[in-house]
Design a protein around this motif. Structure first.
Motif, PDB file in Angstrom:
ATOM      1  N   THR A   1       0.819  -1.213   0.000  1.00  0.00           N
ATOM      2  CA  THR A   1       0.000   0.000   0.000  1.00  0.00           C
ATOM      3  C   THR A   1       0.853   1.263   0.000  1.00  0.00           C
ATOM      4  OG1 THR A   1      -0.106  -0.025   2.425  1.00  0.00           O
ATOM      5  CG2 THR A   1      -1.893  -1.141   1.205  1.00  0.00           C
ATOM      6  N   ARG A   2       2.132   1.119   0.256  1.00  0.00           N
ATOM      7  CA  ARG A   2       3.053   2.264   0.266  1.00  0.00           C
ATOM      8  C   ARG A   2       4.474   1.743   0.094  1.00  0.00           C
ATOM      9  NH1 ARG A   2       1.237   1.291   5.505  1.00  0.00           N
ATOM     10  NH2 ARG A   2       2.864   0.928   7.051  1.00  0.00           N
ATOM     11  N   ASP A   3       5.402   2.660  -0.143  1.00  0.00           N
ATOM     12  CA  ASP A   3       6.805   2.276  -0.242  1.00  0.00           C
ATOM     13  C   ASP A   3       7.300   1.780   1.120  1.00  0.00           C
ATOM     14  OD1 ASP A   3       6.951   2.925  -2.925  1.00  0.00           O
ATOM     15  OD2 ASP A   3       7.752   4.927  -2.557  1.00  0.00           O
ATOM     16  N   VAL A   4       8.290   0.908   1.088  1.00  0.00           N
ATOM     17  CA  VAL A   4       8.888   0.347   2.294  1.00  0.00           C
ATOM     18  C   VAL A   4       9.642   1.448   3.041  1.00  0.00           C
ATOM     19  CG1 VAL A   4      10.563  -1.347   3.150  1.00  0.00           C
ATOM     20  CG2 VAL A   4       9.082  -1.923   1.216  1.00  0.00           C
ATOM     21  N   GLU A   5       9.479   1.485   4.366  1.00  0.00           N
ATOM     22  CA  GLU A   5      10.194   2.440   5.219  1.00  0.00           C
ATOM     23  C   GLU A   5      11.283   1.675   5.974  1.00  0.00           C
ATOM     24  OE1 GLU A   5       7.175   4.082   7.771  1.00  0.00           O
ATOM     25  OE2 GLU A   5       5.819   4.275   6.069  1.00  0.00           O
ATOM     26  N   LEU A   6      12.538   1.907   5.643  1.00  0.00           N
ATOM     27  CA  LEU A   6      13.662   1.193   6.251  1.00  0.00           C
ATOM     28  C   LEU A   6      14.354   2.086   7.265  1.00  0.00           C
ATOM     29  CD1 LEU A   6      15.603  -1.324   6.208  1.00  0.00           C
ATOM     30  CD2 LEU A   6      16.950  -0.038   4.543  1.00  0.00           C
ATOM     31  N   ARG A   7      14.699   1.502   8.411  1.00  0.00           N
ATOM     32  CA  ARG A   7      15.531   2.209   9.395  1.00  0.00           C
ATOM     33  C   ARG A   7      16.412   1.174  10.090  1.00  0.00           C
ATOM     34  NH1 ARG A   7      13.242   2.707  14.886  1.00  0.00           N
ATOM     35  NH2 ARG A   7      11.391   1.406  14.979  1.00  0.00           N
ATOM     36  N   TYR A   8      17.404   1.683  10.788  1.00  0.00           N
ATOM     37  CA  TYR A   8      18.336   0.814  11.500  1.00  0.00           C
ATOM     38  C   TYR A   8      18.252   1.125  12.988  1.00  0.00           C
ATOM     39  CZ  TYR A   8      20.267  -0.535   7.023  1.00  0.00           C
ATOM     40  OH  TYR A   8      20.414  -1.034   5.755  1.00  0.00           O
ATOM     41  N   LEU A   9      18.198   0.086  13.786  1.00  0.00           N
ATOM     42  CA  LEU A   9      18.189   0.237  15.237  1.00  0.00           C
ATOM     43  C   LEU A   9      19.602   0.556  15.709  1.00  0.00           C
ATOM     44  CD1 LEU A   9      15.909  -2.806  16.133  1.00  0.00           C
ATOM     45  CD2 LEU A   9      15.248  -0.419  15.810  1.00  0.00           C
TER      46      LEU A   9
ATOM     47  N   GLY B   1      22.264  -1.824  14.992  1.00  0.00           N
ATOM     48  CA  GLY B   1      22.650  -2.059  13.609  1.00  0.00           C
ATOM     49  C   GLY B   1      21.673  -2.943  12.857  1.00  0.00           C
ATOM     50  N   GLN B   2      20.689  -3.500  13.542  1.00  0.00           N
ATOM     51  CA  GLN B   2      19.681  -4.368  12.937  1.00  0.00           C
ATOM     52  C   GLN B   2      18.758  -3.549  12.030  1.00  0.00           C
ATOM     53  OE1 GLN B   2      19.298  -7.722  13.590  1.00  0.00           O
ATOM     54  NE2 GLN B   2      17.274  -8.128  12.807  1.00  0.00           N
ATOM     55  N   ALA B   3      18.529  -4.049  10.807  1.00  0.00           N
ATOM     56  CA  ALA B   3      17.630  -3.382   9.865  1.00  0.00           C
ATOM     57  C   ALA B   3      16.182  -3.722  10.201  1.00  0.00           C
ATOM     58  CB  ALA B   3      17.946  -3.815   8.438  1.00  0.00           C
ATOM     59  N   LEU B   4      15.314  -2.725  10.062  1.00  0.00           N
ATOM     60  CA  LEU B   4      13.888  -2.872  10.331  1.00  0.00           C
ATOM     61  C   LEU B   4      13.126  -2.154   9.231  1.00  0.00           C
ATOM     62  CD1 LEU B   4      11.351  -3.334  12.186  1.00  0.00           C
ATOM     63  CD2 LEU B   4      11.958  -1.174  13.278  1.00  0.00           C
ATOM     64  N   ALA B   5      12.223  -2.869   8.555  1.00  0.00           N
ATOM     65  CA  ALA B   5      11.406  -2.259   7.502  1.00  0.00           C
ATOM     66  C   ALA B   5       9.939  -2.410   7.880  1.00  0.00           C
ATOM     67  CB  ALA B   5      11.670  -2.923   6.157  1.00  0.00           C
TER      68      ALA B   5
ATOM     69  N   ALA C   1      14.687  -7.100   5.296  1.00  0.00           N
ATOM     70  CA  ALA C   1      14.230  -5.706   5.334  1.00  0.00           C
ATOM     71  C   ALA C   1      14.989  -4.874   4.308  1.00  0.00           C
ATOM     72  CB  ALA C   1      14.430  -5.135   6.734  1.00  0.00           C
ATOM     73  N   GLU C   2      16.295  -5.091   4.208  1.00  0.00           N
ATOM     74  CA  GLU C   2      17.106  -4.347   3.242  1.00  0.00           C
ATOM     75  C   GLU C   2      16.725  -4.708   1.802  1.00  0.00           C
ATOM     76  OE1 GLU C   2      21.144  -3.747   5.884  1.00  0.00           O
ATOM     77  OE2 GLU C   2      20.880  -5.641   4.828  1.00  0.00           O
ATOM     78  N   VAL C   3      16.482  -5.992   1.549  1.00  0.00           N
ATOM     79  CA  VAL C   3      16.086  -6.449   0.215  1.00  0.00           C
ATOM     80  C   VAL C   3      14.715  -5.871  -0.144  1.00  0.00           C
ATOM     81  CG1 VAL C   3      15.414  -8.488  -1.134  1.00  0.00           C
ATOM     82  CG2 VAL C   3      17.498  -8.526   0.241  1.00  0.00           C
ATOM     83  N   ALA C   4      13.793  -5.906   0.804  1.00  0.00           N
ATOM     84  CA  ALA C   4      12.458  -5.352   0.555  1.00  0.00           C
ATOM     85  C   ALA C   4      12.554  -3.869   0.213  1.00  0.00           C
ATOM     86  CB  ALA C   4      11.565  -5.560   1.780  1.00  0.00           C
ATOM     87  N   ASN C   5      13.361  -3.135   0.939  1.00  0.00           N
ATOM     88  CA  ASN C   5      13.530  -1.704   0.679  1.00  0.00           C
ATOM     89  C   ASN C   5      14.139  -1.454  -0.694  1.00  0.00           C
ATOM     90  OD1 ASN C   5      13.615   1.160   1.583  1.00  0.00           O
ATOM     91  ND2 ASN C   5      15.816   0.833   1.344  1.00  0.00           N
ATOM     92  N   GLN C   6      15.063  -2.306  -1.104  1.00  0.00           N
ATOM     93  CA  GLN C   6      15.759  -2.109  -2.369  1.00  0.00           C
ATOM     94  C   GLN C   6      14.892  -2.456  -3.576  1.00  0.00           C
ATOM     95  OE1 GLN C   6      19.504  -4.144  -2.597  1.00  0.00           O
ATOM     96  NE2 GLN C   6      19.999  -3.331  -4.598  1.00  0.00           N
TER      97      GLN C   6
END
Length: 169
Positions: free
Chosen positions: A12-20, A23-27, A60-65
């Motif tokens: 429904t929207r673009d993936v929102e990626l951030r890092y904790l 260093g763990q990626a969270l989308a 999460a990184e793959v989904a964002n990319q």
């Protein structure tokens, strides 16, 4: 008890990626799923559900990319209850999905799909989008190209007109 959810739908929207800080990626993103059914009077009805989901780590990184609004995906994970207090002091909650496996379902050219091969000449081929399992990353050696032993004739496959709503799963 077992908590497992499998959904197919469109983002429904673009993936929102951030890092904790660790260093763990969270989308985070959302998916819309549709259900078509006939009501008691026999009229065709559509029901759409909107569900937020969270993806962790490399997935999460793959989904964002590779994914964007409208991308078709299959999500496998578990239902999670999120609870918080909003700015006005009201307790709020919602269900979301914590994704354990993610599979991109778009074909090449559809939302710039990733990892698909073009269809075989005169036929249809399933998309070969990679599946991302967050619990058990796969580490396999690259495939070696095979040398053809003899020329195989191209088999013409008949065209099949299947409406996605006719598929029972």
């Amino acid at each position: 008890m077992f908590n497992k959810v499998i959904l197919i739908g469109n983002l429904t929207r673009d993936v929102e990626l951030r890092y904790l800080p660790s260093g763990q990626a969270l989308a985070k993103c959302g998916i819309a799923t549709n259900r078509r059914f006939k009501d008691a009077s026999g009229m065709q009805k559509d029901e759409t559900m909107f569900i937020d989901f969270t993806v962790w780590g490399r997935s999460a990184e793959v989904a964002n990319q590779y994914l964007k609004k409208g991308s078709r995906v299959l999500l496998e994970g578990r239902l999670t209850l999120e609870q918080w207090t909003d700015q006005s002091g009201q307790k709020r909650s919602r269900h979301s999905i914590t994704v354990e496996n993610l599979k991109m379902l778009d074909r090449k050219g559809d939302n710039e799909g990733y990892g698909q091969q073009p269809p075989a000449q005169g036929g249809y081929s399933e998309p070969t989008a990679p599946s991302y399992n967050q619990q058990q990353p796969s580490h396999s050696a690259p495939a070696q190209p095979q040398q053809p032993t003899q020329q195989q004739p191209v088999q013409e496959l008949p065209s099949i007109d299947i409406d996605e709503d006719d598929i029972p799963f």
